[in-house]
Structures are given as C-alpha cells and as structure tokens.
Design an enzyme around this catalytic site. Structure first.
Site, PDB file in Angstrom:
ATOM      1  N   GLY A 119     -36.313  -2.092 -20.334  1.00 56.46           N
ATOM      2  CA  GLY A 119     -37.282  -2.289 -21.416  1.00 56.46           C
ATOM      3  C   GLY A 119     -36.973  -3.535 -22.219  1.00 56.46           C
ATOM      4  N   ARG A 148     -43.596   3.480 -19.725  1.00 56.37           N
ATOM      5  CA  ARG A 148     -43.219   3.409 -21.143  1.00 56.37           C
ATOM      6  C   ARG A 148     -44.257   2.633 -21.972  1.00 56.37           C
ATOM      7  NH1 ARG A 148     -36.953   1.830 -21.317  1.00 56.37           N
ATOM      8  NH2 ARG A 148     -37.265   2.324 -23.522  1.00 56.37           N
ATOM      9  N   SER A 193     -37.478  -0.613 -34.068  1.00 62.11           N
ATOM     10  CA  SER A 193     -37.210  -1.000 -32.685  1.00 62.11           C
ATOM     11  C   SER A 193     -36.750  -2.452 -32.628  1.00 62.11           C
ATOM     12  CB  SER A 193     -38.476  -0.848 -31.841  1.00 62.11           C
ATOM     13  OG  SER A 193     -38.333  -1.576 -30.636  1.00 62.11           O
ATOM     14  N   ASP A 344     -29.165   5.293 -28.655  1.00 62.94           N
ATOM     15  CA  ASP A 344     -28.805   5.381 -27.236  1.00 62.94           C
ATOM     16  C   ASP A 344     -27.648   6.350 -26.993  1.00 62.94           C
ATOM     17  OD1 ASP A 344     -30.770   3.562 -26.631  1.00 62.94           O
ATOM     18  OD2 ASP A 344     -29.425   1.843 -26.581  1.00 62.94           O
ATOM     19  N   ARG A 375     -35.896  11.807 -23.402  1.00 64.88           N
ATOM     20  CA  ARG A 375     -34.521  12.313 -23.548  1.00 64.88           C
ATOM     21  C   ARG A 375     -34.424  13.578 -24.390  1.00 64.88           C
ATOM     22  NH1 ARG A 375     -31.414   6.450 -23.919  1.00 64.88           N
ATOM     23  NH2 ARG A 375     -31.338   6.096 -21.652  1.00 64.88           N
TER      24      ARG A 375
HETATM   25  C1  S3P Z   1     -32.372  -2.300 -27.356  1.00 67.29           C
HETATM   26  C2  S3P Z   1     -33.025  -1.639 -28.363  1.00 67.29           C
HETATM   27  C3  S3P Z   1     -33.213  -0.186 -28.385  1.00 67.29           C
HETATM   28  C4  S3P Z   1     -32.287   0.513 -27.404  1.00 67.29           C
HETATM   29  C5  S3P Z   1     -32.271  -0.156 -26.067  1.00 67.29           C
HETATM   30  C6  S3P Z   1     -31.773  -1.588 -26.219  1.00 67.29           C
HETATM   31  C7  S3P Z   1     -32.265  -3.767 -27.440  1.00 67.29           C
HETATM   32  O1  S3P Z   1     -34.542   0.127 -28.024  1.00 67.29           O
HETATM   33  O2  S3P Z   1     -32.664   1.866 -27.270  1.00 67.29           O
HETATM   34  O3  S3P Z   1     -31.414   0.525 -25.184  1.00 67.29           O
HETATM   35  O4  S3P Z   1     -31.440  -4.358 -26.715  1.00 67.29           O
HETATM   36  O5  S3P Z   1     -32.991  -4.353 -28.239  1.00 67.29           O
HETATM   37  P1  S3P Z   1     -35.735   0.088 -29.101  1.00 67.29           P
HETATM   38  O6  S3P Z   1     -35.926  -1.301 -29.529  1.00 67.29           O
HETATM   39  O7  S3P Z   1     -36.932   0.617 -28.360  1.00 67.29           O
HETATM   40  O8  S3P Z   1     -35.305   0.989 -30.212  1.00 67.29           O
END
Ligand code: S3P
Length: 457
Positions: A119, A148, A193, A344, A375
């Site tokens: 993601g 997602r 986020s 996480d 989750r």
């Molecule tokens: C991340 C942000 C988080 C985290 C993901 C890594 C990042 O997600 O859960 O594993 O590297 O910016 P969200 O931005 O959706 O909270």
C-alpha cells in the site's frame, strides 16, 4: 517442484512444508514452545523509511547510498517501480544506491507499475506521479492491494488538480494517473494515515503553491523528516504541515542514510519475550521515532519489563536497543491517539492481551479493517482458534485474557503480520501451532523464520 516436506527443524519440533497453489508456493511452519528464548537480534531496516529513502532519493539530484535497506518484497516493489520510471537503482544485499534523476527526470513507464502487496508503494507513487505533467501511468498490485480503498488518496489528489481514476469510481486499483498541473491548498486529513499524508506531500513537491495539511497529521512522520533533511521547504507547526514546492528541478539534495531497525518487526520479539515464561531478548538499533513507539508504551502499560539503552540518532531518527524479559502482563485499554502509533503492531499486541491477566479493549482502530487483511476479523478468528475469548467490534476487539492457549492450525491469509503473530503464539501455546501461508513474512521480514530458530533454546 514437487510438494512435500522441504525443511525440518528436527530438534526444534518445527517443520516447514511447501505446497503449490497456482503460481505461489505456500509454506507451512509448525512451532512448539521452546524451554527458553534468548538472544540479541539486529533488525531489518524499517519498512516505511526504506520505501521513502528510495522514492525521495529518486527525485533528488545526485547519488544516495542507503544501508540496512529492508530487502523485503514490499520495498523491492518500490525499487522495481522507480526503475520502471527510468531511475537507476542498484542493490547489493542490504545496500542500495539510488542515482537521483532530479524533480523533472522521471520517464513515462512503458508498462503497468506493479506494487505487489505494498500500500505504501502504491499510495506514495500515486502522489508522486499525479504531478508529472504529460506522463501516463497505471498502478496495480496483488489481490489484497487491489481490494483496498484508494478514495482516501484519490479524492484529495483530485482536489489539488490531479487526474486519477480506477475501478469502483476511483476507489480501487488499478489506478490510472494522468500527470497534471497541480496547485497548492489546504487539506484537512480526516484519518491519521501516513500514506495519505505522504502521497499529498509528494504530489505537492511537483505542484504550484504551498500545500497545508491540517487535521489528523499524527501518522508516522518519516516523509516530513526526510524532506527537511533533503532541503525541501517544509514546516511543521503543531498539527499543521506546510510544504512549498521547490522552484528549481535540482532542489532536492540526495540523502544517504543507514535505515534504523523496524519497530514493527521488533514488536514480535518484544511480545515473544514478554509472554514466554523464560525469556530475555534484546533488539538492537530500533527506530524510536515517537510516532512509532506506541507498542512499547502499550507493553509497558501492560506490565512488561522493558529496558531501553544506547539511545542515539541514526539516519535522522532516534534509535536505541530494547531489551524485554518474561513479564506478568495485565489487560489495558488501547485507544485514541495511541492507535496510529501502534497500528501495525495491533495483531501481536492482541496476542499479548490474550496472554495477559484480565480484559484488554482495543477501540478506535477501524483502520485495521483495511490493512493487508481485515485484521479485526482475521486476528479475532485466529486467537479464538488458539482458545482465547475474543469479541470483535466495529473498530477493535475485547480480549478476555488469561493465557492457556493451545496450538491450532492457523492461516496467514497472505498477511505478513498475521504469519508472524501466529508464529509467536506457537512459542507459548500448548502442543503444536501450524502456520499456513508462512511465506507471507517475506513482505517485511524475510529472515523471520531463521531468527525464530536461532533464539529458541
Ligand atoms: C505506512 C503507514 C501506515 C502503516 C503501513 C505503513 C507508511 O498505513 O499501516 O504499514 O509507511 O506510511 P496508513 O497510512 O494507512 O495508516
């Protein structure tokens, strides 16, 4: 390749079996509780920082050397995408050299960009590509990533002038991005986020006019730190972040760094040590950025015996060694502002809660529903199979605690953090715990199974 047993940890009573479904090899690991857990573990590089080190250095002017880079599948997807955009990146094990192409040096990719399971890769790249005027690109990933939600980046990027579309009204990948002339503005982040925050900051680098982010800017702040270290005009003022785009294409200086150890990977060992009756584990070089240390705070709150030593700064981030010993844990409430600081780590913290005395409540964690798996559903069903009493809720779960877990057949559902959580459960559950889909660890911690074998006594 034939199916059947491909590995056996005879003395350890743990085995791995490879099976084949379609293209992917499904691994099975069987874990039984060891007498003792001991060891010093030097961690793989932080996943979030590894991604950002490649993405940001790709548009800097000059060469950056990144050491302790996380060579997990997610970060390798980022490297492959950046290479497909015409940036030279060389990797020698955990060292990566990025030959930055400058802010105007990306080339239109000749094929779809595959972000795999990541993601972070998809969302940060969508931001970066949104401002590449005249460039067309398509971002996709595996089945989990394609399911997602992407509206969270698509809507605010469109508000900056971006042209993005995808399945489900632009909410699901594949996402098509037609680079456009972006403008600044003010955007209030509705959810904490870091991926959304970073996508917008990366887009704003290529736009006109200052971008101000307000609202839930409290997600991890690695992008802000790195941009500031590279010479970008970024100002953090309480919860507001202002980024003014550079006025020349070679404004970003390359940033060489040693990536600090990943606290999200360390958390598995912290919980293992806290819940096992005879354990002492030290994780060295852990990133202690306050936006990432929620799991340590929660474990401390639960009564875990934790010592943090050797605190220093590495790669622009606070770092230290974290030692955890066998502890008597008790239930707590995990909620509110703590959630983004441990999002996480919640699967493995839920396991810690199942081993604690008394009830633990996790709330305000709706975001768990849209991670690599849902989750809340997957953790609740796995813990229930292990004999814990868990009541899932819309935004979290209530875990009764009390320990007495018994080994079970569990599935990672392709989610790396679930595979590792179930492996740690196997260290304390009576009998054998079988983890199907054990290969999922490769996404963020390829060495996980080897480390697990090494610390058992
Ligand atoms: C991340 C942000 C988080 C985290 C993901 C890594 C990042 O997600 O859960 O594993 O590297 O910016 P969200 O931005 O959706 O909270």
């Amino acid at each position: 390749m034939k199916g059947g047993w491909i590995a056996a940890w005879c003395g350890l009573r743990a085995v791995a079996r490879a099976m084949h479904s379609h293209k992917k090899t499904r691994m099975i690991h069987t874990i039984a509780p060891p007498r003792r857990l001991r060891g010093d573990i030097s961690l793989p590089g932080d996943k979030s920082i590894s991604h950002r080190a490649v993405l940001l250095n790709a548009v800097a002017t000059g060469t950056a050397e990144i050491t302790n880079f996380l060579a997990g599948a997610d970060c390798l997807s980022t490297i492959a995408c950046v290479q497909a955009l015409g940036v030279r990146v060389e990797r020698h094990e955990d060292a990566v050299c990025v030959y930055g192409a400058g802010l105007r040096g990306l080339r239109e990719p000749v094929d779809v960009l595959n972000c795999g399971n990541s993601g972070t890769t998809l969302r940060l790249l969508a931001g970066m590509l949104a401002g590449q005027e005249g460039m067309f690109s398509v971002l996709t990933g595996d089945a989990s990533l394609r399911s997602r939600p992407q509206q969270r980046i698509v809507a605010p990027l469109r508000a900056l002038g971006a042209s993005l579309d995808g399945r489900d009204q632009g909410n699901r990948a594949p996402l098509a991005v037609r680079g456009a002339h972006l403008h600044g503005g003010v955007y209030e982040l509705p959810i904490a986020s870091a991926q959304v925050k970073s996508a917008l900051l990366l887009a704003a680098l290529f736009g006109d006019g200052t971008l101000t982010l307000t609202g839930r800017t409290d997600g991890r702040d690695h992008t802000e730190r790195m941009l500031a270290a590279m010479g970008a005009t970024i100002m953090v003022d309480g919860s507001a972040i202002h980024l003014t785009p550079p006025d020349c294409p070679d404004a970003l200086q390359p940033l060489s760094l040693q990536v600090p150890g990943d606290p999200s990977s360390a958390a598995f060992w912290w919980v293992a040590a806290a819940i096992h009756p005879d354990a002492e584990i030290t994780t060295t070089g852990v990133c202690l950025n306050p936006t990432r240390t929620g799991a340590l705070d929660a474990l401390r709150d639960m009564g875990a015996q934790i010592a943090v030593t050797n605190q220093r700064v590495e790669g622009g981030e606070p770092v230290g060694d974290v030692a955890v010993r066998s502890s008597r844990l008790h239930g707590i409430v995990i909620e509110g502002a703590l959630i983004p600081r441990l999002i996480d780590e919640l699967p493995v913290l839920a396991l810690a809660a199942a081993c604690a005395e008394g009830e633990t409540t996790i709330r305000d964690a709706h975001e768990l529903r849209v991670k690599e798996t849902d989750r809340i559903a997957t953790v609740a069903s796995g813990l229930t199979a292990l004999g814990a009493a868990v009541e899932p809720a819309d935004d979290g779960m209530i875990i009764a605690g009390g320990g007495n877990l018994r080994g079970a057949m569990l599935d990672s559902h392709g989610d790396h953090r679930l595979a590792m959580t179930w492996a740690i459960a196997g260290l304390v559950a009576a009998g054998e715990t079988v983890v199907h889909g054990a290969e999922a660890v490769d996404v963020s911690y390829p060495e996980f199974w080897n480390v697990l074998r090494r610390i058992r006594e």
